[in-house]
Design an enzyme around this catalytic site. Structure first.
Site, PDB file in Angstrom:
ATOM      1  CG  ASP A 212      -1.636  -1.161   1.231  1.00 39.79           C
ATOM      2  OD1 ASP A 212      -3.022  -0.935   0.946  1.00 39.79           O
ATOM      3  OD2 ASP A 212      -1.213  -2.394   1.221  1.00 39.79           O
TER       4      ASP A 212
ATOM      5  CG  ASP B 133      -4.220  -1.069  -2.437  1.00 37.48           C
ATOM      6  OD1 ASP B 133      -4.666  -1.769  -3.379  1.00 37.48           O
ATOM      7  OD2 ASP B 133      -4.766  -0.982  -1.302  1.00 37.48           O
TER       8      ASP B 133
ATOM      9  CE1 TYR C 119      -4.378   3.420  -1.337  1.00 32.57           C
ATOM     10  CE2 TYR C 119      -2.124   2.937  -2.088  1.00 32.57           C
ATOM     11  CZ  TYR C 119      -3.315   2.834  -1.336  1.00 32.57           C
ATOM     12  OH  TYR C 119      -3.178   1.687  -0.117  1.00 32.57           O
TER      13      TYR C 119
ATOM     14  CG  ASN D 181      -8.500  -2.210  -2.517  1.00 26.01           C
ATOM     15  OD1 ASN D 181      -7.307  -2.582  -2.123  1.00 26.01           O
ATOM     16  ND2 ASN D 181      -9.026  -0.922  -2.160  1.00 26.01           N
TER      17      ASN D 181
ATOM     18  CG  HIS E 178      -9.768  -2.966   4.535  1.00 27.03           C
ATOM     19  ND1 HIS E 178     -10.939  -2.294   4.002  1.00 27.03           N
ATOM     20  CD2 HIS E 178      -8.712  -2.059   4.489  1.00 27.03           C
ATOM     21  CE1 HIS E 178     -10.342  -1.519   3.155  1.00 27.03           C
ATOM     22  NE2 HIS E 178      -9.220  -1.242   3.799  1.00 27.03           N
TER      23      HIS E 178
ATOM     24  CG  HIS F  71      -6.962  -4.290   1.960  1.00 23.72           C
ATOM     25  ND1 HIS F  71      -7.552  -3.549   1.109  1.00 23.72           N
ATOM     26  CD2 HIS F  71      -8.307  -4.873   2.281  1.00 23.72           C
ATOM     27  CE1 HIS F  71      -8.792  -3.335   0.977  1.00 23.72           C
ATOM     28  NE2 HIS F  71      -9.394  -4.282   1.780  1.00 23.72           N
TER      29      HIS F  71
ATOM     30  CG  HIS G 280      -3.927   1.835   4.899  1.00 23.15           C
ATOM     31  ND1 HIS G 280      -4.872   2.640   4.470  1.00 23.15           N
ATOM     32  CD2 HIS G 280      -3.835   0.995   3.639  1.00 23.15           C
ATOM     33  CE1 HIS G 280      -5.130   2.508   3.123  1.00 23.15           C
ATOM     34  NE2 HIS G 280      -4.581   1.551   2.864  1.00 23.15           N
TER      35      HIS G 280
END
Length: 492
Positions: free
Chosen positions: A191, A220, A223, A257, A352, A379, A381
């Site tokens: 991420d 991720d 973004y 995602n 999540h 996913h 953070h």
């Protein structure tokens, strides 16, 4: 007042003991870090930041990155972008201390996303790096023999893109030949994004004295989808941001995602469109039908990459592929079995929570049966490391649905703390579940340093510490070769 004076000290002591005992029973999980990070807004770096600078020169190649190009580690995929014109698809390459320059030719393409048109995206796989032609005579007959030598393991190669125009030179090391006692160090980032914190994370990784040799990115990326109309210019800035690392060592891609880029409201209905155009994986070499799930061997590790946002139910392509993949793993050659995914199966943050539950139900039994050593996910953070646990006894009838200690199960690590603009996940479930060994809401990265077939050293590093400081550590014992309890939190 008289009632208080009449209290027997014995009963007061007994009451305090009961309170303390109840607190011990209540806090039955692992450790929630006492470190308190100063809460600040996570802000993306502005477009004129030096890390986004376009390289000088006419139509100079940019966003250069490499990844493994086959199952065995004998090939490398080189990718780059030229914005103004297609330019050359050729990659020149040569071994260190060699004057023999070789070439490979790739392909380029462009894509459109809403009102954005990409530059020319080039992908070139370097494989079969040296071809030698030999001429000799047998019984007066001239024989020509062509010998193809594949990429040499554990070797430094230089390569050049932008041939014939603005040429840029980089280098990489090939991995050691797969083997049980080959040391190798992986970096872990998830991420990442492109905020000021993202830059700190990547800099921290680059300066880590353990010197990671390959980055395992657990999803991720840019973004870009958080910007209006999924602004794909932010895919370009992210590519330039990571080039300083990704052009010199392979990044192993896991989709999350934020790579979906599914936006029917603006007419974009093809999932993963920017990712599929910009990034390549060696999925075909492991029998996969899509670039989102695949496997590679790298040194002593067999790495399986799964897709949390592609169909994974029974009879689906991903399910069928994974079912056939586990029997291929040879633990005498690659003793360390690592799985990458984006959505974590075990997560004690409120964010999540239980999103990975359906995939866990489908695949966890296979993980335990095949003695997976560790699973890395993103996913969420924040950072979290689990105990070795499984939850595979449950069926609809028996009601057994509590995770239990299982020495055949993997450790689950959530490393979605790269620094993206959405900020940290700070709200955790209380009390801390028993399966959670350590958790902390801080940005950072991790290192998984394999020493031999039995031992690997793992360390997580928060951004606020010096590069050599471990915020969380663990010695992993291999589940196949040394399957004893390796939990640092075990008090048995």
């Amino acid at each position: 007042m008289g009632q208080l004076e009449a209290l027997n000290p014995y009963y007061v002591l007994l009451f305090l003991c009961l309170v303390l005992d109840s607190l011990v029973l209540f806090c039955h999980g692992g450790t929630t870090s006492s470190y308190v990070r100063r809460l600040e807004a996570t802000v993306d770096m502005p477009l004129d930041s030096d890390v986004f600078r376009v390289p000088p020169g006419c139509n100079a190649p940019q966003q250069v990155h490499i990844t493994q190009g086959d199952l065995e580690g004998k090939a490398v995929i080189v990718s780059w972008v030229t914005q103004k014109a297609r330019g050359s698809n050729t990659v020149l390459y040569w071994k260190e201390n060699s004057c023999k320059m070789l070439k490979a030719r790739g392909k380029s393409k462009t894509y459109k996303f809403y009102n954005y048109t990409s530059g020319h995206i080039h992908h070139c796989t370097i494989r079969n790096l040296e071809v030698h032609h030999h001429r000799f005579t047998i019984f007066s007959i001239v024989v020509y023999l062509t010998v193809v030598l594949i990429l040499q393991y554990d070797t430094k190669y230089y390569y050049m893109v932008g041939v014939g125009q603005t040429e840029r030179k980089f280098w990489f090391f090939t991995p050691p030949k797969p083997g049980p006692d080959v040391p190798y160090t992986f970096g872990l980032i998830g991420d990442l994004g492109q905020s000021f914190d993202s830059n700190i994370t990547l800099t921290h990784y680059e300066n880590n004295p353990l010197k990671g040799q390959t980055i395992l990115l657990v999803g991720d990326f840019s973004y870009a989808d958080t910007y209006p109309n999924h602004d794909n210019n932010r895919w370009d800035t992210w590519g330039r941001f990571i080039e300083r690392s990704a052009a010199y060592q392979p990044w192993i891609w896991t989709v999350g995602n934020h790579e979906l880029d599914f936006a029917p409201q603006i007419g974009e209905t093809k999932p993963f469109k920017p990712f599929k155009n910009r990034y390549r994986t060696p999925h075909r070499s492991s029998g996969s039908t899509e670039p989102f799930w695949y496997s590679i061997k790298r040194g002593p590790a067999y790495i399986i990459v799964l897709a949390s946002y592609s169909a994974y139910g029974k009879y689906t392509p991903q399910y069928t592929w994974l079912e056939q993949e586990f029997p291929k793993v040879n633990r005498t050659e690659t003793p360390w079995l690592i799985v990458l995914m984006h959505s974590p199966w075990y997560n004690s943050y409120d964010y999540h929570y239980m999103e990975g539950e359906t995939m866990r139900v489908m695949y966890e039994t296979w993980f335990v049966k095949n003695k997976v050593d560790v699973v890395f996910a993103g996913h969420v953070h924040g950072y979290e490391r689990s105990e070795r646990i499984s939850n595979i006894a449950y069926n609809v009838v028996n009601g057994i649905c509590t995770p239990v200690k299982d020495l055949s199960a993997p450790i689950y690590i959530t490393i979605g703390d790269g620094g993206n603009l959405e900020g940290l996940s700070t709200k955790m479930t209380e009390p801390q579940p028993k399966y959670s060994a350590f958790r902390e809401a801080s940005f950072g990265h991790a290192m998984f340093s394999i020493k031999n077939r039995t031992h690997a050293y793992y360390g997580w590093h928060r951004n606020q510490d010096g590069c050599a400081v471990d915020g969380d550590t663990m010695w992993f014992f291999n589940r196949f070769w040394h399957p004893i309890d390796d939990s640092p939190d075990d008090d048995s």
